[in-house]
Design a protein around this motif. Structure first.
Motif, short mmCIF file in Angstrom:
data_model
loop_
_atom_site.label_atom_id
_atom_site.label_comp_id
_atom_site.label_asym_id
_atom_site.label_seq_id
_atom_site.Cartn_x
_atom_site.Cartn_y
_atom_site.Cartn_z
N THR A 1 -24.56 -5.64 4.48
CA THR A 1 -26.01 -5.44 4.59
C THR A 1 -26.61 -5.33 3.19
O THR A 1 -25.90 -5.09 2.22
CB THR A 1 -26.34 -4.16 5.38
N ARG A 2 -27.92 -5.49 3.11
CA ARG A 2 -28.62 -5.34 1.83
C ARG A 2 -29.73 -4.31 1.97
O ARG A 2 -30.42 -4.25 2.99
CB ARG A 2 -29.21 -6.67 1.36
N ASP A 3 -29.85 -3.49 0.95
CA ASP A 3 -30.94 -2.52 0.86
C ASP A 3 -31.61 -2.75 -0.48
O ASP A 3 -31.21 -2.21 -1.50
CB ASP A 3 -30.38 -1.10 0.96
N GLY A 4 -32.63 -3.61 -0.49
CA GLY A 4 -33.24 -4.02 -1.75
C GLY A 4 -32.26 -4.84 -2.55
O GLY A 4 -31.72 -5.84 -2.08
N ASP A 5 -31.98 -4.39 -3.77
CA ASP A 5 -31.03 -5.09 -4.63
C ASP A 5 -29.60 -4.63 -4.38
O ASP A 5 -28.66 -5.18 -4.97
CB ASP A 5 -31.37 -4.86 -6.11
N LYS A 6 -29.42 -3.66 -3.54
CA LYS A 6 -28.09 -3.13 -3.29
C LYS A 6 -27.41 -3.87 -2.14
O LYS A 6 -28.04 -4.23 -1.16
CB LYS A 6 -28.17 -1.64 -2.95
N ARG A 7 -26.11 -4.06 -2.30
CA ARG A 7 -25.31 -4.66 -1.24
C ARG A 7 -24.36 -3.61 -0.71
O ARG A 7 -23.69 -2.92 -1.48
CB ARG A 7 -24.52 -5.86 -1.77
N GLN A 8 -24.32 -3.45 0.61
CA GLN A 8 -23.52 -2.41 1.21
C GLN A 8 -22.57 -2.99 2.25
O GLN A 8 -22.82 -4.04 2.84
CB GLN A 8 -24.42 -1.36 1.88
N LEU A 9 -21.48 -2.28 2.45
CA LEU A 9 -20.54 -2.60 3.51
C LEU A 9 -20.50 -1.44 4.49
O LEU A 9 -20.36 -0.28 4.10
CB LEU A 9 -19.13 -2.84 2.95
N ARG A 10 -20.62 -1.77 5.76
CA ARG A 10 -20.53 -0.76 6.82
C ARG A 10 -19.23 -0.96 7.59
O ARG A 10 -18.91 -2.08 7.98
CB ARG A 10 -21.73 -0.86 7.77
N ILE A 11 -18.50 0.15 7.79
CA ILE A 11 -17.24 0.11 8.54
C ILE A 11 -17.24 1.25 9.54
O ILE A 11 -18.01 2.21 9.42
CB ILE A 11 -16.02 0.21 7.59
N PRO A 12 -16.38 1.19 10.56
CA PRO A 12 -16.34 2.28 11.55
C PRO A 12 -15.90 3.60 10.90
O PRO A 12 -14.88 3.65 10.22
CB PRO A 12 -15.30 1.80 12.56
N ILE A 13 -16.65 4.63 11.10
CA ILE A 13 -16.31 5.92 10.50
C ILE A 13 -14.99 6.46 11.06
O ILE A 13 -14.24 7.16 10.37
CB ILE A 13 -17.46 6.93 10.69
N GLU A 14 -14.68 6.10 12.32
CA GLU A 14 -13.45 6.58 12.94
C GLU A 14 -12.20 5.93 12.36
O GLU A 14 -11.07 6.34 12.69
CB GLU A 14 -13.49 6.37 14.46
N ALA A 15 -12.36 4.94 11.47
CA ALA A 15 -11.20 4.32 10.84
C ALA A 15 -10.54 5.25 9.82
O ALA A 15 -9.42 4.98 9.38
CB ALA A 15 -11.61 3.01 10.17
N GLY A 16 -11.24 6.31 9.44
CA GLY A 16 -10.61 7.32 8.58
C GLY A 16 -10.69 7.04 7.10
O GLY A 16 -9.80 7.45 6.34
N TYR A 17 -11.76 6.37 6.66
CA TYR A 17 -11.91 6.05 5.24
C TYR A 17 -13.01 6.86 4.57
O TYR A 17 -13.65 6.40 3.62
CB TYR A 17 -12.15 4.55 5.07
N ASP A 18 -13.26 8.05 5.07
CA ASP A 18 -14.20 8.99 4.43
C ASP A 18 -15.62 8.45 4.34
O ASP A 18 -16.29 8.57 3.30
CB ASP A 18 -13.71 9.38 3.02
N GLY A 19 -16.07 7.84 5.40
CA GLY A 19 -17.44 7.36 5.41
C GLY A 19 -17.57 6.06 6.16
O GLY A 19 -16.58 5.48 6.60
N ASP A 20 -18.81 5.62 6.31
CA ASP A 20 -19.04 4.37 7.02
C ASP A 20 -19.95 3.40 6.27
O ASP A 20 -20.08 2.25 6.67
CB ASP A 20 -19.62 4.63 8.41
#
Length: 266
Positions: free
Chosen positions: A239-258
């Motif tokens: 996803t993009r938030d302005g000039d920022k590029r982000q990755l979203r992953i399932p929080i239940e995967a256990g990687y300390d965030g989504d």
């Protein structure tokens, strides 16, 4: 075998673990050649695509041990992981036929000296190497750790299973000088510090799995945690938030965030 752009290729990788000198865990990693098309120059775990030969080995029970509870697809992922690790690092997770002990390091080294280059060049089949040396692939040593699928829209996409395995204590590991230009045993902390400093280039899934692994206090603890944890499949959504590029992953995967911000990516 050719693949259409954007097609998802099955792939496997192994986090080979041993007790570190300064840290509880060291993991074997390799620097991919800068001319390789995928993840060029990156610090990665040994691994690669599942191929036809892996499925053929899966159909030959005399060539593998400990996978009776697995379906054909799951077995092929593990066989691919062992084959790719041998091709890329010379480390062979196999036993003499009928034995409970792993192949001796001297024997594994001799097999690598004789066959690894030919195997990498497609001149010999992994199944023939295993059969001619009366070996069984030790698929039971691999513990599922993570499952990542490359985001949609990417030219090269992989459906990758990550496995943990305790490294044979006397097999050292060495890169091939072609697909990879260096190999190193290092702790998750050292790898992550190298990524922060710019010494290493770390792909996003590699970073997250190093962080996860680095929380464990020993090789045994990491293996036990993997055996008792459910693997949640991860296909990042870009996803993009302005000039920022982000990755979203399932929080239940256990990687300390989504949600994770990507830096230095167009």
């Amino acid at each position: 075998m050719p693949h259409e752009p954007g097609a998802v290729r099955p792939a496997s990788t192994i986090l080979l673990l041993r007790k570190g000198e300064a840290d509880p865990i060291d993991v074997f990693m390799m620097v991919r050649h800068y001319q390789i098309e995928f993840a060029s120059g990156a610090l990665v775990f040994p691994g690669g695509s599942v191929d036809v030969g892996d499925h053929e080995i899966a159909k030959r029970p005399e060539l593998h041990d400990g996978g009776d509870h697995l379906d054909a697809g799951a077995l092929a992922f593990r066989i691919a992981a062992i084959r790719e690790t041998f091709e890329e690092s010379r480390i062979l997770l196999a036993r003499p036929h009928g034995s409970k002990e792993l192949i001796a390091a001297t024997k594994a080294s001799a097999i690598a000296d004789q066959h690894r280059d030919a195997l990498n060049e497609g001149k010999v089949k992994f199944a023939d190497i295993i059969a001619e040396n009366d070996l069984e692939l030790a698929v039971d040593l691999l513990v599922p750790y993570a499952h990542w699928i490359t985001p949609e829209g990417m030219k090269k996409r992989f459906d990758t299973w990550f496995f943990l395995a305790e490294a044979p204590p006397e097999q050292v590991g060495m890169h091939d000088g072609k697909e990879s230009t260096d190999s190193i045993w290092l702790s998750p902390r050292e790898a992550l510090d190298g990524g922060t400093s710019g010494r290493f280039t770390l792909p996003f899934p590699t970073t997250r799995n190093l962080i996860k692994l680095g929380k464990q206090g020993s090789v045994a603890a990491a293996m036990d945690e993997a055996r008792t944890s459910k693997v949640v499949s991860v296909m990042p959504i870009v996803t993009r938030d302005g000039d920022k590029r982000q990755l979203r992953i399932p929080i239940e995967a256990g990687y300390d965030g989504d949600v994770f911000e990507m830096t230095g990516v167009p």
